[in-house]
Every structure is written in structure tokens, then in C-alpha cells.
Design an enzyme around this catalytic site. Sequence first.
Site, PDB file in Angstrom:
ATOM      1  N   GLU A 123      -6.409  -0.926   2.777  1.00 29.65           N
ATOM      2  CA  GLU A 123      -5.026  -1.423   2.842  1.00 29.65           C
ATOM      3  C   GLU A 123      -4.711  -1.796   4.280  1.00 29.65           C
ATOM      4  OE1 GLU A 123      -2.144   1.613   1.731  1.00 29.65           O
ATOM      5  OE2 GLU A 123      -3.395   3.184   2.588  1.00 29.65           O
TER       6      GLU A 123
ATOM      7  N   LEU B  49      -2.270   4.426  -0.101  1.00 29.31           N
ATOM      8  CA  LEU B  49      -0.942   4.855  -0.527  1.00 29.31           C
ATOM      9  C   LEU B  49      -0.565   4.039  -1.766  1.00 29.31           C
ATOM     10  CD1 LEU B  49       1.630   6.545   0.257  1.00 29.31           C
ATOM     11  CD2 LEU B  49       2.524   4.371   1.111  1.00 29.31           C
TER      12      LEU B  49
ATOM     13  N   TYR C 107       7.060  11.948   4.222  1.00 27.06           N
ATOM     14  CA  TYR C 107       8.214  11.068   4.411  1.00 27.06           C
ATOM     15  C   TYR C 107       8.251   9.957   3.379  1.00 27.06           C
ATOM     16  CZ  TYR C 107       5.336   7.294   6.365  1.00 27.06           C
ATOM     17  OH  TYR C 107       4.422   6.283   6.520  1.00 27.06           O
TER      18      TYR C 107
ATOM     19  N   LYS D  42       1.975  10.619   1.516  1.00 28.25           N
ATOM     20  CA  LYS D  42       2.695   9.911   2.585  1.00 28.25           C
ATOM     21  C   LYS D  42       3.061  10.925   3.674  1.00 28.25           C
ATOM     22  CE  LYS D  42       5.933   6.000   2.856  1.00 28.25           C
ATOM     23  NZ  LYS D  42       5.108   5.168   3.710  1.00 28.25           N
TER      24      LYS D  42
HETATM   25  N1  PDD Z   1       4.831   2.033   4.989  1.00 27.82           N
HETATM   26  N2  PDD Z   1       0.310   1.469   2.806  1.00 27.82           N
HETATM   27  C1  PDD Z   1       0.695   2.202   3.859  1.00 27.82           C
HETATM   28  C2  PDD Z   1      -0.352   2.890   4.674  1.00 27.82           C
HETATM   29  C3  PDD Z   1       2.061   2.305   4.195  1.00 27.82           C
HETATM   30  O1  PDD Z   1       2.442   3.049   5.242  1.00 27.82           O
HETATM   31  C4  PDD Z   1       3.005   1.606   3.410  1.00 27.82           C
HETATM   32  C5  PDD Z   1       4.485   1.684   3.696  1.00 27.82           C
HETATM   33  C6  PDD Z   1       2.555   0.840   2.315  1.00 27.82           C
HETATM   34  C7  PDD Z   1       3.489   0.093   1.414  1.00 27.82           C
HETATM   35  O2  PDD Z   1       4.172   0.977   0.567  1.00 27.82           O
HETATM   36  P1  PDD Z   1       5.595   0.613  -0.026  1.00 27.82           P
HETATM   37  O3  PDD Z   1       5.451  -0.657  -0.753  1.00 27.82           O
HETATM   38  O4  PDD Z   1       5.934   1.753  -0.920  1.00 27.82           O
HETATM   39  O5  PDD Z   1       6.539   0.501   1.147  1.00 27.82           O
HETATM   40  C8  PDD Z   1       1.201   0.808   2.040  1.00 27.82           C
HETATM   41  C9  PDD Z   1       6.204   2.383   5.301  1.00 27.82           C
HETATM   42  C10 PDD Z   1       7.166   1.290   5.043  1.00 27.82           C
HETATM   43  C11 PDD Z   1       6.260   2.957   6.701  1.00 27.82           C
HETATM   44  O6  PDD Z   1       5.422   3.791   7.011  1.00 27.82           O
HETATM   45  O7  PDD Z   1       7.160   2.615   7.470  1.00 27.82           O
END
Ligand code: PDD
Length: 288
Positions: free
Chosen positions: A182, A206, A36, A150
Site C-alpha cells: 500500500e 490497513l 487511532y 491502526k
Molecule cells: N491514513 N493505508 C494506510 C497505511 C493508512 O495510514 C491509511 C489512512 C490508508 C487509507 O485508509 P482510509 O481509507 O480508511 O483512510 C491506507 C490516515 C488517513 C492517516 O494516517 O492519517
Amino acid sequence: MIRVNNDVYLNGQWLPVGEAKVSVEDRSCMFGDAVYEVLRYYDGKPFAPKLHVERMRHSLDAVSIPLPEEFERLPQISDELVRRNAMPHCKAYWQISRGVAPREHEAPAGLKPTVLVMTYEVPPLNVDAPAPRKRAILTPDLRWLRCDIKAVTLLANVIAKTHALRAGAQEAILHRDGVVTEGSATTVFIVRGGVLMTHPLSPLILGGITRATLLELARKHNIPAQERPFTVDQLLTADEVFISGTTTHVGAVTEIDRRTVGEGDVGPVTARLNRLLIEHILATVTQG
Ligand code: PDD
């Protein structure tokens, strides 16, 4: 909450959310065999759609789900859904599963991937708002060793975030072998002696799009930045800690496990990067 009269895109069709059905034999349902993306719209315009497409291509390649025929058109489909739902300020959710098949572990070849796009309304970005203050808990990173994918298989993230909320915090900061990886749904940054630090890109995290944007902004504005692992001890004794993500933007972590971080307020580097990020996002989406 999603409004019941909202449309979603499912396998080439626009359907009200209540009428969009996926088979119980969809591999997303049985195995979480799906990937996703989440991207943010500002006044009807998406931030960094190409980067989300590229990250999704990486996730699909990594798990050998073939690209669906509409893959390259996902940004246009998503834009169209935002228009249909009259939802200029929203997050869009894209999901591609391997498809539908009787339940067997091995991934059958030749399935037609299931493509789903949804939107969720969020408040408009308040340009002048300072970075919000967040409380966090520390918890072991129980996830698998391919967090760069992801994948919708987010059980460990769900458990961590739920623990955080039950403890009166807003995010769980994950650690593995003493090293901070993270957040449960965010990237974690620390500042020590004016130097910004975050975990390097690796299968353990991620590759956040906000992370990449912030590192680029730091370099451009001469804020020293290092992509290297840091320990739980370095986190707890940092001058500043913040989290970042597509929907979070920058959030100042002022408390971890009820211990004050730094001065207990939004630190100067955090405040600066928050401002730079918001300005950059608004400039980028306005330019189209
Ligand atoms: N989550 N690390 C993890 C484990 C994440 O699930 C996310 C984002 C990030 C930040 O990535 P980005 O800057 O590309 O949004 C880091 C999304 C928003 C979610 O699962 O809803």
C-alpha cells in the site's frame, strides 16, 4: 496547522489544545502503545463513522486495550468537537492509548485508557474537481507484520513519506518481497486491461475505508475489480495507478520514481471512480 484556540477532547474534558496535557508516562509517549482513527467531516457531517468505530474496535481488540467507557460515544464526542471548533470541513483524529504507567515493556492490566479527540481543518470538497495528479516513489515496506492494526507507531510510514516529499513526490508506494502492499498513508490501486486491482485484506495492509467504499462502487457500476496481490513490475507497467484514503479521496499517480505511468494523465477508470466516490460521499453524508 491546528489553531491555538481550538478545543480538544481529553479523558472527558473539553480543553484548549494548549492546555490539554498527557503524562510523559502515557504509554503512547513511551511505546506508541495506542491506536487511532482519522475520519473526514463534510459540512459538519462525518463520512462512515460506524466503520471507523468498528475498525478502532478491531485495533483495540488486537492489542488488548480495553474499550474506554466513552468508546460507543466517540462519534457524538467528535461531532460535538466539530461544532465547538466551528470547523465543518475537517478531519477528526481519535486516539486511544493503553494509559499511564511507569515504563515497563509488559502491558499492565487495569489501566484507564487515555482518550483524545482532535480536529484539523481541511478545505471543503470541490465536487467538480478532477482527481489530483500525484507523483510517487517506490520504497521497501519496512513496517511490522500487523499493518491491519491502526497503531500510532508509524515510524516506518513517517520515514517513507518524508523520503517521498524530499524526492519531490507526494506519496511513497511500499513493496514487500516484490509485491506492492500500500502507500505510506493510502491504499494503492492499479488498472490493467480495464481491471481494477488492489492488495487483498491481510495483516500486511490497513483495511482502508475508502478502499472498501471504492470496491463496493466498482461492483455496483460493473467495473471489474480483483482483490489480489500485484508485483512492482505490474505496478510500473499498469495503465493506471491511483491512491485512496479518507483525506486523499482518489489521487491519480502519474509518475513513479520519475517514470511516467500509463499515458501520464488521470486515466478513465481513475476519473470515473473519483466521481463515483465524491457523489457517494456527498449522498451519504446528506442522508445522515
Ligand atoms: N491514513 N493505508 C494506510 C497505511 C493508512 O495510514 C491509511 C489512512 C490508508 C487509507 O485508509 P482510509 O481509507 O480508511 O483512510 C491506507 C490516515 C488517513 C492517516 O494516517 O492519517
